[in-house]
Design an enzyme around this catalytic site. Sequence first.
Site, PDB file in Angstrom:
ATOM      1  N   LYS A  53       1.230  97.184 -76.485  1.00  0.00           N
ATOM      2  CA  LYS A  53       1.836  96.217 -75.567  1.00  0.00           C
ATOM      3  C   LYS A  53       1.208  94.828 -75.761  1.00  0.00           C
ATOM      4  O   LYS A  53       1.905  93.825 -75.812  1.00  0.00           O
ATOM      5  CB  LYS A  53       1.662  96.695 -74.109  1.00  0.00           C
ATOM      6  CG  LYS A  53       2.546  97.903 -73.802  1.00  0.00           C
ATOM      7  CD  LYS A  53       2.264  98.571 -72.456  1.00  0.00           C
ATOM      8  CE  LYS A  53       3.103  99.849 -72.349  1.00  0.00           C
ATOM      9  NZ  LYS A  53       2.939 100.587 -71.097  1.00  0.00           N
ATOM     10  N   GLN A  97      -0.914 101.177 -66.108  1.00  0.00           N
ATOM     11  CA  GLN A  97      -0.649 102.188 -67.132  1.00  0.00           C
ATOM     12  C   GLN A  97      -0.879 103.591 -66.540  1.00  0.00           C
ATOM     13  O   GLN A  97      -1.893 103.842 -65.900  1.00  0.00           O
ATOM     14  CB  GLN A  97      -1.577 101.949 -68.343  1.00  0.00           C
ATOM     15  CG  GLN A  97      -1.293 102.833 -69.537  1.00  0.00           C
ATOM     16  CD  GLN A  97       0.075 102.576 -70.164  1.00  0.00           C
ATOM     17  OE1 GLN A  97       0.598 101.463 -70.133  1.00  0.00           O
ATOM     18  NE2 GLN A  97       0.666 103.617 -70.713  1.00  0.00           N
ATOM     19  N   ASP A 120       7.772  97.469 -64.883  1.00  0.00           N
ATOM     20  CA  ASP A 120       7.986  98.891 -65.224  1.00  0.00           C
ATOM     21  C   ASP A 120       9.145  99.473 -64.406  1.00  0.00           C
ATOM     22  O   ASP A 120       9.650 100.542 -64.722  1.00  0.00           O
ATOM     23  CB  ASP A 120       6.725  99.704 -64.894  1.00  0.00           C
ATOM     24  CG  ASP A 120       5.907 100.049 -66.134  1.00  0.00           C
ATOM     25  OD1 ASP A 120       6.479 100.066 -67.239  1.00  0.00           O
ATOM     26  OD2 ASP A 120       4.697 100.314 -65.979  1.00  0.00           O
TER      27      ASP A 120
HETATM   28  N1  GUN Z   1       2.734 105.980 -69.302  1.00  0.00           N
HETATM   29  C1  GUN Z   1       3.692 106.543 -70.085  1.00  0.00           C
HETATM   30  N2  GUN Z   1       4.803 105.778 -70.101  1.00  0.00           N
HETATM   31  C2  GUN Z   1       4.547 104.707 -69.319  1.00  0.00           C
HETATM   32  C3  GUN Z   1       5.314 103.574 -68.940  1.00  0.00           C
HETATM   33  O1  GUN Z   1       6.473 103.392 -69.323  1.00  0.00           O
HETATM   34  N3  GUN Z   1       4.688 102.694 -68.116  1.00  0.00           N
HETATM   35  C4  GUN Z   1       3.412 102.885 -67.662  1.00  0.00           C
HETATM   36  N4  GUN Z   1       2.897 101.978 -66.848  1.00  0.00           N
HETATM   37  N5  GUN Z   1       2.691 103.929 -67.993  1.00  0.00           N
HETATM   38  C5  GUN Z   1       3.253 104.838 -68.823  1.00  0.00           C
END
Ligand code: GUN
Length: 300
Positions: A53, A97, A120
């Site tokens: 990211k 996350q 998200d």
């Molecule tokens: N963990 C696995 N997929 C995701 C996601 O799309 N966003 C976040 N914040 N954590 C994750």
Amino acid sequence: MTAKIIDGVAIAKKLRTGYAERVHALAPRGIVPGLAVIVVGDDPGSKVYVRNKVNACRDIGMRSRVHSFAHDCGEGEVLSCIRTLNEDPGIHGLIVQLPVPAAFDMRRILQSVSRAKDVDGFHLYNVGSLVFGQTIFPPCTPFGVQRLLECEGITVEGKNVVVVGASNIVGKPMAMMMLQKDATVTICHVKTRDLAQYTILADILIVAAGRPNLILPQMVKTGAVVIDVGINRLPDGRLVGDVDFEGVRQKASHITPVPGGVGPMTVTMLLQNTIAAAEREANSTPIESPDFHDFERAIA
Ligand code: GUN
């Protein structure tokens, strides 16, 4: 029939070029889209995702910041960090996350992210807006699947879409998004008996179950579009999806590979949501729609 392999890497790259231009266009107004990522604990998968990211932001000229907390930190510390970032004008998107350590109240954490920065799409307000068909921030993985289908010219209206997996992050929002596009949607999950009787009817089969080789060729209709959201590490170190790729490829019209299918799209959609948040701020467009005020009044 041998399926066309949907190249998620190429599609993501093309989209990101367009996003870099949108970032560039905000610069004269003194706005650089900024993403903050909160990580709690040391989940090895999270480390890889967060690095991806950060790199993706850098590559298109966005800012990013990572706030890392030890697995045994207090929940209050994390909530306090979220509150600070909610007020930080340099941050347009804020994500926590997942997973967070089991001792944490994940719902409370997700609900404390400003809904205007919830890129998200995990805040209940944003989940509710998705259900109402007034999506603000579509959750990134299902959004990525939707964009892959659009980029391949695959229409959804009237089609049988079968989603395998009912997680809050992928399966449920995926089903809602397909319903919104007028598909006939079936959701299957770990307790579904005789999975094949559902999957065989799918014009579009979207699999996010986290089980290697769950979908075999005999479970797939000839000519179906097969989207594999699974990411599984085999004991020999190979990364595979939930679909028997080589077998199903002989029957499907389109199929996504793992890696290189849906994966690159998830991060790409996070960039898209964060840029959209920055553009909303630049244009002083509030996220609330009048319909939601009506709804809030109605349930008050
Ligand atoms: N963990 C696995 N997929 C995701 C996601 O799309 N966003 C976040 N914040 N954590 C994750």
